[in-house]
Write a protein that holds these residues in place. Structure first.
Motif, mmCIF file in Angstrom:
data_model
loop_
_atom_site.group_PDB
_atom_site.id
_atom_site.type_symbol
_atom_site.label_atom_id
_atom_site.label_comp_id
_atom_site.label_asym_id
_atom_site.label_seq_id
_atom_site.Cartn_x
_atom_site.Cartn_y
_atom_site.Cartn_z
ATOM 1 N N VAL A 100 0.855 -1.199 0.000
ATOM 2 C CA VAL A 100 0.000 0.000 0.000
ATOM 3 C C VAL A 100 0.889 1.246 0.000
ATOM 4 N N GLU A 101 1.918 1.220 0.837
ATOM 5 C CA GLU A 101 2.785 2.398 0.936
ATOM 6 C C GLU A 101 3.523 2.650 -0.380
ATOM 7 N N SER A 153 -5.824 -0.231 1.105
ATOM 8 C CA SER A 153 -5.604 -1.498 1.817
ATOM 9 C C SER A 153 -6.771 -2.459 1.577
ATOM 10 N N SER A 154 -7.980 -1.944 1.349
ATOM 11 C CA SER A 154 -9.099 -2.866 1.142
ATOM 12 C C SER A 154 -8.956 -3.635 -0.178
ATOM 13 N N ASP A 155 -8.192 -3.096 -1.146
ATOM 14 C CA ASP A 155 -7.954 -3.844 -2.390
ATOM 15 C C ASP A 155 -7.176 -5.129 -2.089
ATOM 16 N N ILE A 156 -6.287 -5.035 -1.109
ATOM 17 C CA ILE A 156 -5.497 -6.213 -0.737
ATOM 18 C C ILE A 156 -6.418 -7.279 -0.146
ATOM 19 N N ASP A 157 -7.379 -6.833 0.624
ATOM 20 C CA ASP A 157 -8.349 -7.780 1.174
ATOM 21 C C ASP A 157 -9.111 -8.469 0.045
ATOM 22 N N TYR A 171 -5.740 5.004 5.747
ATOM 23 C CA TYR A 171 -4.623 5.521 4.953
ATOM 24 C C TYR A 171 -5.079 5.824 3.541
ATOM 25 N N LYS A 172 -4.882 7.048 3.138
ATOM 26 C CA LYS A 172 -5.361 7.445 1.811
ATOM 27 C C LYS A 172 -4.177 7.691 0.873
ATOM 28 N N GLY A 173 -3.039 7.095 1.186
ATOM 29 C CA GLY A 173 -1.776 7.310 0.479
ATOM 30 C C GLY A 173 -1.888 7.838 -0.926
#
Ligand code: NAD
Length: 705
Positions: free
Chosen positions: A623-624, A631-635, A700-702
């Protein structure tokens, strides 16, 4: 009327309140307020004698506004329950005119109306159970009063969508119409007025069922058998049972108690997260939502092997014609035969007819000739995983495929930017990383190269939807999102067997955590030779690092996994049951000895912590780095491609639930151990920072900054 979410019109003494909240007239705060205002206005106006509620566009109403969940709007009055009691209490009869979707809160609202009329094709559902909830606005009390215990229970426990037509003849619908719905609803309103029928409230209907206690006990047992970890199905049964053993208001109270308990359950929180995450994933941050997609009428696929065959099936299942190219007639015939065979199960089950199968297969044009690609709009290559082979294929494609067409690679590990640069149109090159079996697995990683054009990304996202996939955007890196993370997970699992655990203990601990399959069983299924070959390649590239793995020793002993009847486990002929094998223990012990490792006792808690936290730590880095958009895309990737338990919401959601400071603390503790690989276990900077700030990964809205 509030924010124009509904219009109010008087038609010769009949008030028509039309919902206008596209796309599905979800019952957000403004619409809820507009309905209450409309009902009050109609009741206050002596020239009005009845009221019709009707939806504009897609239908009556798709239910609650999911976007409001967790926001202050969701808890602002009028709540849906208030809206429904206002409608039900109306002194003037209210008619629900139902077309299209009438689901969840939308159906509960219709149940609060005094009469219901349905247009052809209307569909109803109470799908709350799919979010780990139950219909919480009186649905469990009103529906059984209209269609009986069994039919109501089936709908509520399964969440299934039912054609309204199927409930013709029950008091749920007063009429069905073929012609204009509004005209018919107004005509019904006039009849109700003329016949002085007045409001007919569902709450006043009596339900009677002899032996209802035995019926609900049976229903509870059936729900228990299928519910697994989820409490919602059983709570649905309890709520509907309340309609039969107490008065309406007490039943509603019971429904509310059960609903509140479910709302606070971790399972429902996870399901609601997943629901939102899948929707968020289709939003590409820096691609404007109106970006026009390129038309895709015909798709070229290169390679009719494991992946090419499955990808072809995904397209023909969606009715999109495919030109399938192979190197030899033999490979082509073999690929086509496999595709036909893969449909065997659906034929046997009766979910596909012979005629439909032939029609689908007829959408494939097999060929050995690249010239057949001249009219295709997209080509996906699924040839051998070798940069040299990919180079040849993409250079050829660049020559024969028309400008404007999209060139895609299904590579799992090669650098997409390098592949794009084999062509003179890198902006039209994209990665479409399908998962095996591609016709079954929902996940698609859309790999965005440095030069991939916005409309190419938008096209890929649209195609994913058309073919029933859930797509996630990934940047270019080793393994993209999923395989980059699973490499860390696998490494953590390997460390554990080095430290003293056995494959069966590691697999069992992770399966008990909820993973569909432990890492060693998964390795045996995929074939241990794949990883071994990759490690050999990497060892040549960076010889200063120890790339060895006990799986290499297993391969050397001829144990390549299920396909050779032995890997980390042994398998009886024709069986997929993994049987622990003392021969593997000996190989592991020998390997430990070579590395000078003394085995220690390892707990199941440690196994889960190390493997899952290794996943989370790499996820935070991804994500970083901006490889994943959020992060929800990773889920979404982990739930749909790697067997992570849905009821835990995905690794990143799980990390937020455990608390990032706890995850960071454990990672630091592991990193501090003498043999630990510090760079592996030190918390990712993003994780450490969010933990320190008391924040969550979901905040986190990186790359959205
Ligand atoms: P496979 O060996 O089953 O199939 C490859 C097919 O491509 C073979 O039928 C071969 O004849 C054909 N082929 C090779 N070179 C060709 C050429 N120049 N022109 C036309 N046809 C050619 O391999 P697979 O497992 O389907 O993998 C294909 C690609 O998909 C690889 O890049 C792989 O990394 C990727 N992938 C595989 C998986 C998986 O689980 N198998 C998952 C995701 C991605």
């Amino acid at each position: 009327m509030s924010a124009n979410k509904a219009s109010f019109e008087s038609k010769d003494g009949i008030a028509v309140i039309q919902f206008d909240n596209p796309p599905v007239n979800s019952l957000g705060l403004e619409l809820r307020q507009a309905i209450v205002d409309g009902i009050e206005r109609a009741n206050a106006d002596p020239s009005i004698h009845a009221i019709v509620l009707i939806g504009a566009g897609a239908g009556f109403s798709g239910g609650a506004d999911i976007g409001e969940f967790g926001s202050s709007k969701a808890s602002t009055q009028p709540h849906l329950i208030t809206v429904i009691s206002t409608v039900e209490a109306s002194a003037k009869p209210v008619i629900a005119a139902i077309s299209g979707v009438c689901m969840g809160g939308g159906l509960e609202l219709a149940l609060g109306c005094h009469y219901r009329i349905a247009a052809a094709g209307a569909k109803i559902a109470l799908p709350e159970v799919k979010l780990g909830l139950l219909p919480g606005a009186g649905g469990t009390q009103r529906l059984p009063r209209l269609i009986g215990a069994e039919a109501a229970l089936n709908m509520i426990v399964s969440g299934a969508t039912v054609p309204a037509e199927k409930l013709r003849g029950t008091p749920l619908f007063d009429a069905f119409v073929e012609g204009d719905l509004l005209d018919s609803a107004i005509a019904l309103a006039r009849r109700v007025i003329a016949e002085k029928r007045g409001p007919r409230r569902v709450r006043d209907l009596q339900v009677n069922m002899p032996n209802h206690e035995a019926f609900f006990q049976f229903a509870r047992n059936s729900a228990k058998a299928v519910a697994g970890r989820y409490p919602a199905p059983l709570a649905c049964v309890d709520a509907v049972a309340a309609a039969f053993d107490r008065p309406f208001d007490a039943g509603v109270k019971r429904e509310r108690e059960l609903f509140t308990t479910l709302m606070l359950s971790p399972e429902s929180a996870a399901l609601r997260h997943v629901f939102k995450a899948e929707r968020a994933a289709s939003h590409i941050l820096d691609v404007p939502s109106g970006t026009p997609a390129r038309p895709v009428r015909q798709v070229g696929i290169i390679g009719a092997g494991t992946m090419g065959g499955g990808i072809s099936m995904s397209f023909i299942n969606a009715g999109i014609p495919v030109v399938l190219l192979e190197m030899s007639q033999e490979a082509l015939d073999k690929g086509l035969a496999t595709i036909r065979r893969n449909y065997g199960g659906a034929l046997k089950k009766g979910s596909l007819t012979e005629a439909a199968l032939e029609q689908r297969l007829g959408l494939i044009t097999p060929t050995l000739d690249y010239a057949r690609f001249k009219d295709v709009d997209l080509v996906i290559e699924a040839v051998f995983e070798s940069m040299e082979v990919k180079r040849q294929v993409f250079q050829k494609l660049d020559q024969v495929v028309r400008q404007g067409a999209i060139l895609a690679s299904n590579t799992s590990a090669l650098n997409l930017d390098e592949i794009a640069n084999f062509t003179k149109r890198p902006e039209s090159v994209i990665g479409l990383h399908f998962f095996s079996p591609a016709n079954v697995m929902r996940l698609l990683e859309i790999v965005r190269g440095a030069k991939t054009a916005n409309d190419v990304l938008a096209t890929a996202m649209q195609l994913a939807k058309k073919t029933g996939k859930v797509a996630v955007i990934s940047g270019v890196c080793e393994g993209f999102i999923g395989n980059r993370m699973v490499a860390r997970y696998g490494a953590a699992a390997h460390d554990l067997i080095m430290a003293g655990a056995l494959p069966e203990q590691v697999d069992k601990a992770l399966e008990d955590f909820g993973m569909a399959m432990g890492p060693f069983r998964m390795g045996d299924l995929a074939g241990l030779d794949i990883g071994s070959a990759a490690r050999k390649r990497r060892a040549e590239e960076s010889p200063d690092k120890d790339w060895s793995n006990v799986a290499d020793d297993l391969c050397q002993a001829g144990r390549l996994g299920q396909k050779t009847g032995a890997g980390f486990y042994r398998y009886e002929a024709g069986s997929r049951t993994a049987i622990p094998d003392p021969a593997v223990t000996l190989i592991i012990e020998k390997y430990r000895k070579q590395k000078g490792i003394t085995a220690r006792k390892i707990s199941n808690v440690e196994i889960v912590e190390r493997c899952i936290y290794a996943l989370i730590n790499e996820g935070a880095r991804i994500v970083e780095d901006g490889i994943a958009q959020r992060s929800s895309d990773i889920d979404v990737v982990y739930l749909n491609g790697y067997g992570f338990p849905v009821w835990r919401g995905g690794p990143m959601f799980y990390a937020d639930q455990v608390g990032l400071s706890e995850v960071a603390r454990s990672l630091r503790q592991i990193a501090a151990q003498p043999q630990a690989d510090k760079s592996f276990w030190t918390p990712a900077p993003l994780l450490a920072r969010l933990a320190q700030e008391g924040k969550q990964l979901s905040e986190y809205k990186g790359s959205e900054k």
